[in-house]
Write a protein that holds these residues in place. Structure first.
Motif, PDB file in Angstrom:
ATOM      1  N   GLU A  88       1.019  -0.981   0.314  1.00  0.00           N
ATOM      2  CA  GLU A  88      -0.203   0.011  -0.003  1.00  0.00           C
ATOM      3  C   GLU A  88       1.272   1.181   0.003  1.00  0.00           C
ATOM      4  O   GLU A  88       0.179   2.496  -0.724  1.00  0.00           O
ATOM      5  N   TYR A  91       2.123   3.023  -2.720  1.00  0.00           N
ATOM      6  CA  TYR A  91       1.168   3.678  -3.601  1.00  0.00           C
ATOM      7  C   TYR A  91       1.319   4.849  -4.361  1.00  0.00           C
ATOM      8  O   TYR A  91       0.351   5.314  -3.012  1.00  0.00           O
ATOM      9  N   GLU A  93      -1.121   8.318  -4.656  1.00  0.00           N
ATOM     10  CA  GLU A  93      -2.690   9.013  -3.942  1.00  0.00           C
ATOM     11  C   GLU A  93      -3.935   7.716  -5.107  1.00  0.00           C
ATOM     12  O   GLU A  93      -4.890   7.577  -4.352  1.00  0.00           O
ATOM     13  N   GLN A  96      -3.611   4.565  -5.226  1.00  0.00           N
ATOM     14  CA  GLN A  96      -5.017   4.229  -3.914  1.00  0.00           C
ATOM     15  C   GLN A  96      -6.686   4.221  -3.873  1.00  0.00           C
ATOM     16  O   GLN A  96      -7.242   3.237  -3.518  1.00  0.00           O
ATOM     17  N   GLN A  99      -7.214   1.075  -5.443  1.00  0.00           N
ATOM     18  CA  GLN A  99      -6.962  -0.145  -4.845  1.00  0.00           C
ATOM     19  C   GLN A  99      -7.924  -0.445  -4.159  1.00  0.00           C
ATOM     20  O   GLN A  99      -9.085  -1.312  -3.745  1.00  0.00           O
ATOM     21  N   GLY A 234     -11.491   7.991  -0.883  1.00  0.00           N
ATOM     22  CA  GLY A 234      -9.703   8.219  -0.890  1.00  0.00           C
ATOM     23  C   GLY A 234      -9.911   9.137  -1.399  1.00  0.00           C
ATOM     24  O   GLY A 234      -8.897   9.860  -2.178  1.00  0.00           O
TER      25      GLY A 234
END
Length: 280
Positions: A88, A91, A93, A96, A99, A234
Motif C-alpha cells: 500500500e 501506491y 494517492e 490508492q 485499490q 479516497g
C-alpha cells in the motif's frame, strides 16, 4: 449467505437500535472489517470521526462489557491476521483510490454469493408498471443510467432525478398509474429529500428497493429491501463503482424476471439498425 468478514460484522449489528453516531461507527467497522480487530478504541474513534467514549458506548449497546470485550469478539469473527499485502505504501494517492474501489468490488462480489436479495429485487422491479427510479444529487447519475438501460426491456420506466415540488407530482403520477415498487439509489451525503420521498412512497403503498452505501444509511429504515454497495472515499469526491455495478446486476435480475425482455431488446436493435442509429 456471504461469510465475508464484512458480512459477519453486519450480522453482529443487526437487530440493534443504533444512534446515528453508532451507525457511523458500525459503517466504519464494516468498511475496514479486516483491520478493525487490531485497532484500539482511540484509533477506531479517529477512523470513524467520533469520540472515544462513543466507541465505548457503542460496544455496550451491542451487549459487551466494553470495547476490549468487543475487540476480542471481533478477532474471533474476522480474519486472524491483517489482509494487507504490504504494497500500500508504494501506491500514490490515485492508485490508492483505485485499490480502494477494487476492495469495494470484492465486498460486492462476496455479498452476491447469496443471489436471493437481488433476485427478489428483480422480481419486484419487473412487476411494477410504471417503475419509478429515484436518485438525487450524487445518486442522480445512477438513477439515470439504470433508467436508460431499463427502458429497453421494461415497458414504462420513470426516472425521478430532480428534487423539488415536481418530484412529488411525478411520484403521485406513478402511483396513480399503477406503480407497485420504487427503486432508489442513495449515496452520501444523503439528501433529506430522498428520505422524505421514501417515507412518502411507502405511505402510498410502494415497495421500496434501495441501493445504498451501507445497511446503516439513513434510508435503511424507509426501505423494504436494501442492498448495500460501498463507495470509495479516497479522493476529494466519493467514487461509486460498486453501486453502479450493482445497478447493472439489478438490471440483469429484472430482465430475467420480464418474460418479453429479449424480444424487446431484439426489437430495439432492429429499429436502431433501420434508423442507422449507431456507427459500426
Amino acid at each position: 449467505m456471504s461469510d465475508s468478514p464484512a458480512a459477519r460484522l453486519q450480522k453482529l449489528f443487526e437487530g440493534h437500535r443504533l444512534t446515528p453516531t453508532q451507525r457511523r461507527i458500525a459503517h466504519c467497522m464494516v468498511r475496514g472489517a479486516a483491520e478493525v480487530p487490531f485497532l484500539s478504541s482511540v484509533e477506531l474513534a479517529e477512523l470513524a470521526g467520533v469520540s472515544q467514549p462513543s466507541v465505548t458506548r457503542f460496544a455496550v449497546a451491542l451487549g459487551f462489557d466494553g470495547y476490549p470485550a468487543l475487540r476480542r469478539h471481533l478477532r474471533e469473527v474476522a480474519p486472524a491476521e491483517r489482509t494487507g499485502t504490504g504494497h500500500e505504501d508504494a501506491y500514490n494517492e490515485y492508485q490508492q483510490a483505485v485499490q480502494g474501489e477494487i476492495e469495494n468490488l470484492r465486498q460486492l462480489a462476496a455479498m452476491l454469493a447469496d443471489p436471493a436479495p437481488v433476485q427478489e429485487a428483480g422480481r419486484l422491479l419487473a412487476g411494477s408498471t410504471p417503475l419509478p427510479v429515484l436518485g438525487l444529487r450524487a445518486a442522480s447519475s445512477q438513477a439515470r443510467g439504470f433508467a436508460y438501460f431499463a427502458a429497453k426491456v421494461h415497458p414504462d420506466v420513470r426516472p425521478l432525478d430532480e428534487g423539488g415540488s415536481m418530484l412529488e407530482d411525478r411520484l403521485d403520477a406513478a402511483v396513480g398509474a399503477g406503480a407497485s415498487a420504487l427503486l432508489c439509489f442513495a449515496l452520501p451525503r444523503h439528501p433529506r429529500e430522498v428520505v422524505d420521498t421514501l417515507e412518502r412512497s411507502r405511505r402510498a403503498g410502494l415497495t421500496v428497493v434501495t441501493v445504498a452505501d451501507s445497511v446503516f444509511a439513513p434510508v435503511a429504515r424507509h426501505s423494504d429491501l436494501l442492498i448495500p454497495a460501498p463507495v470509495g472515499t479516497g479522493l476529494a469526491f466519493d467514487t461509486a463503482c460498486a453501486p453502479m455495478l450493482l445497478g447493472r446486476v439489478l438490471l440483469e435480475a429484472m430482465a430475467d424476471a420480464l418474460p418479453d425482455a429479449q424480444a424487446r431488446l431484439e426489437a430495439f436493435d432492429a429499429r436502431a439498425a433501420a434508423r442507422g442509429l449507431f456507427v459500426e
